[in-house]
Write a protein that holds these residues in place. Structure first.
Motif, PDB file in Angstrom:
ATOM      1  N   PHE A   1      -4.615   7.245   1.163  1.00  0.00           N
ATOM      2  CA  PHE A   1      -4.215   5.824   0.509  1.00  0.00           C
ATOM      3  C   PHE A   1      -2.737   6.477  -0.234  1.00  0.00           C
ATOM      4  N   ILE A   2      -1.739   5.785   0.217  1.00  0.00           N
ATOM      5  CA  ILE A   2      -0.473   6.353  -0.200  1.00  0.00           C
ATOM      6  C   ILE A   2       0.115   5.288  -0.800  1.00  0.00           C
ATOM      7  N   ARG A   3       1.213   5.734  -1.589  1.00  0.00           N
ATOM      8  CA  ARG A   3       2.106   4.548  -2.078  1.00  0.00           C
ATOM      9  C   ARG A   3       3.668   4.929  -2.298  1.00  0.00           C
ATOM     10  N   ARG A   4       4.332   4.107  -1.664  1.00  0.00           N
ATOM     11  CA  ARG A   4       5.591   4.525  -1.596  1.00  0.00           C
ATOM     12  C   ARG A   4       6.559   3.281  -2.143  1.00  0.00           C
ATOM     13  N   MET A   5       7.381   3.555  -3.307  1.00  0.00           N
ATOM     14  CA  MET A   5       8.222   2.416  -3.991  1.00  0.00           C
ATOM     15  C   MET A   5       7.422   1.143  -4.290  1.00  0.00           C
ATOM     16  N   GLY A   6       5.913   1.523  -4.822  1.00  0.00           N
ATOM     17  CA  GLY A   6       5.193   0.503  -5.278  1.00  0.00           C
ATOM     18  C   GLY A   6       4.360  -0.375  -4.192  1.00  0.00           C
TER      19      GLY A   6
ATOM     20  N   GLY B   1       9.238  10.912  -1.713  1.00  0.00           N
ATOM     21  CA  GLY B   1       9.174   9.538  -2.391  1.00  0.00           C
ATOM     22  C   GLY B   1       7.679   8.941  -2.294  1.00  0.00           C
ATOM     23  N   VAL B   2       6.967   9.726  -1.503  1.00  0.00           N
ATOM     24  CA  VAL B   2       5.508   9.160  -1.342  1.00  0.00           C
ATOM     25  C   VAL B   2       4.225   9.812  -2.195  1.00  0.00           C
ATOM     26  N   LYS B   3       3.678   9.110  -3.010  1.00  0.00           N
ATOM     27  CA  LYS B   3       2.323   9.293  -3.841  1.00  0.00           C
ATOM     28  C   LYS B   3       1.109   9.294  -3.118  1.00  0.00           C
ATOM     29  N   VAL B   4       0.611  10.316  -2.939  1.00  0.00           N
ATOM     30  CA  VAL B   4      -0.867  10.426  -2.307  1.00  0.00           C
ATOM     31  C   VAL B   4      -1.834  10.039  -3.570  1.00  0.00           C
TER      32      VAL B   4
END
Length: 207
Positions: A163-168, A186-189
């Protein structure tokens, strides 16, 4: 996303199991083949394992092997629960998932009045991520879609949910267990977890 590895020598020393036990459990499919990773080391080729996954798996095997046969244990750890199904009404009555999850995705199996195990697993996984507060109910729609489309392709083989999130913006992926993944800065895991963990927890709630 680099997976932390542990060498075979270190694993045997840390857990106290023998070389023979390790490879017997491999033959019985208690430990997935893909977790045995051959890499070059200063002594030549050595075997490594994904540290977190193998330590959790060995702990589970040691704790359960006195109560289950190795074949029964292999089925449990592989998540081979295809024979488990429940009427939708009974699954709802057990309150295994929250009312919010039930109302949003109760129609997963609307072509009949029973849930197969995978239908229940999709709901249980979504509920688990919602409970952490990291996933919104709208993002859960994408999660359910990914699970329904791709989880059957693994056909019982271990896989992990990423599950990742990039720029919301959230995205989900299913990958082979222990696969190394790398993302730009720029990717948050948000989460990475083996689906077998949720599968085993769900079985405990069902049986």
């Amino acid at each position: 996303m680099d997976i932390e590895l542990i060498s075979k020598k270190e694993l045997l020393e840390m857990t106290g199991i023998s070389y023979g036990q390790l490879y017997r459990w491999k033959r019985k499919q208690l430990i997935p083949e893909e977790w045995f990773i051959r890499k070059s080391a200063f002594t030549g080729q050595e075997t490594f394992f994904p540290r977190e996954l193998i330590l959790a798996r060995i702990d589970k095997i040691v704790n359960l092997k006195d109560d289950l046969s190795l074949d029964e244990l292999a089925d449990k750890l592989a998540g081979k629960q295809g024979g488990i199904e429940l009427p939708k009404s009974e699954f709802a009555a057990r309150k295994i998932v929250s009312d919010m999850v039930w109302k949003r995705w109760a129609g997963l199996a609307d072509e009949n009045e029973r849930y197969a195990f995978h239908d229940m697993l999709y709901l249980y996984t979504a509920d688990a991520l919602l409970q952490t507060g990291e996933m919104s109910i709208e993002e859960g729609d994408a999660l359910i879609s990914v699970l329904r489309e791709h989880y059957p392709s693994f056909n019982g083989r271990p896989c992990e949910l990423v599950f990742i999130r990039r720029m919301g913006i959230a995205s989900f992926a299913l990958v082979s267990a222990s696969a190394e993944l790398y993302f730009d800065n720029g990717v948050k895991v948000v989460a990475r977890a083996p689906l077998t963990d949720w599968s085993e927890k769900l079985v405990e709630r069902l049986v």
